[in-house]
Design a protein around this motif. Structure first.
Motif, PDB file in Angstrom:
ATOM      1  N   ASP A  28       0.860  -1.181   0.000  1.00  0.00           N
ATOM      2  CA  ASP A  28       0.000   0.000   0.000  1.00  0.00           C
ATOM      3  C   ASP A  28       0.898   1.234   0.000  1.00  0.00           C
ATOM      4  O   ASP A  28       1.443   1.633   1.031  1.00  0.00           O
ATOM      5  CB  ASP A  28      -0.915  -0.025   1.229  1.00  0.00           C
ATOM      6  N   ALA A  31      -0.223   4.158   2.335  1.00  0.00           N
ATOM      7  CA  ALA A  31       0.089   3.870   3.735  1.00  0.00           C
ATOM      8  C   ALA A  31       1.590   3.989   3.983  1.00  0.00           C
ATOM      9  O   ALA A  31       2.017   4.516   5.016  1.00  0.00           O
ATOM     10  CB  ALA A  31      -0.406   2.480   4.114  1.00  0.00           C
ATOM     11  N   GLN A  37      -1.883   2.830   7.383  1.00  0.00           N
ATOM     12  CA  GLN A  37      -3.254   3.013   6.908  1.00  0.00           C
ATOM     13  C   GLN A  37      -4.105   3.827   7.858  1.00  0.00           C
ATOM     14  O   GLN A  37      -5.055   4.459   7.442  1.00  0.00           O
ATOM     15  CB  GLN A  37      -3.929   1.655   6.699  1.00  0.00           C
ATOM     16  N   THR A  38      -3.786   3.798   9.128  1.00  0.00           N
ATOM     17  CA  THR A  38      -4.616   4.492  10.105  1.00  0.00           C
ATOM     18  C   THR A  38      -4.166   5.922  10.383  1.00  0.00           C
ATOM     19  O   THR A  38      -4.810   6.611  11.166  1.00  0.00           O
ATOM     20  CB  THR A  38      -4.662   3.697  11.428  1.00  0.00           C
ATOM     21  N   ALA A  42      -3.218   9.459   5.599  1.00  0.00           N
ATOM     22  CA  ALA A  42      -3.639   8.352   4.734  1.00  0.00           C
ATOM     23  C   ALA A  42      -5.158   8.277   4.662  1.00  0.00           C
ATOM     24  O   ALA A  42      -5.727   8.094   3.584  1.00  0.00           O
ATOM     25  CB  ALA A  42      -3.069   7.026   5.242  1.00  0.00           C
ATOM     26  N   ARG A  43      -5.829   8.446   5.781  1.00  0.00           N
ATOM     27  CA  ARG A  43      -7.290   8.403   5.793  1.00  0.00           C
ATOM     28  C   ARG A  43      -7.888   9.533   4.969  1.00  0.00           C
ATOM     29  O   ARG A  43      -8.888   9.343   4.283  1.00  0.00           O
ATOM     30  CB  ARG A  43      -7.800   8.441   7.234  1.00  0.00           C
ATOM     31  N   TYR A  46      -7.372   8.471   1.311  1.00  0.00           N
ATOM     32  CA  TYR A  46      -8.340   7.427   0.957  1.00  0.00           C
ATOM     33  C   TYR A  46      -9.737   8.027   0.765  1.00  0.00           C
ATOM     34  O   TYR A  46     -10.462   7.655  -0.158  1.00  0.00           O
ATOM     35  CB  TYR A  46      -8.408   6.346   2.030  1.00  0.00           C
TER      36      TYR A  46
END
Length: 77
Positions: A28, A31, A37-38, A42-43, A46
């Motif tokens: 990813d 990420a 990712q968290t 990144a959020r 996304y």
């Protein structure tokens, strides 16, 4: 195609490439660049890609005026 359409299309392509990397290499990129990712960055990315995909979905159903969107050289034919 206006500037918002172009930005949405670019973000959707970026998202598609990222999903391709996830599918093929389990990597990813978003990420990796943003620290997981968290992470908040990144959020946000996304979320923007998801909104852009919805915007581009609407492009499929837009009533295009072919003359307006054609390059000038195409008008001479």
């Amino acid at each position: 195609m206006n500037i918002i359409d172009r930005i949405a299309l670019a973000l959707t392509v970026i998202g598609g490439v990222n999903w391709g990397l996830v599918g093929i290499f389990r990597f990813d990129l978003v990420a990796w660049i943003c620290g997981g990712q968290t992470s908040m960055v990144a959020r946000i990315i996304y979320t923007l890609v998801g909104i852009s995909a919805l915007w581009c979905l609407a492009l499929l159903f837009r009533d295009w005026d072919g003359e307006r969107d054609m390059p000038q050289s195409a008008h001479s034919h």
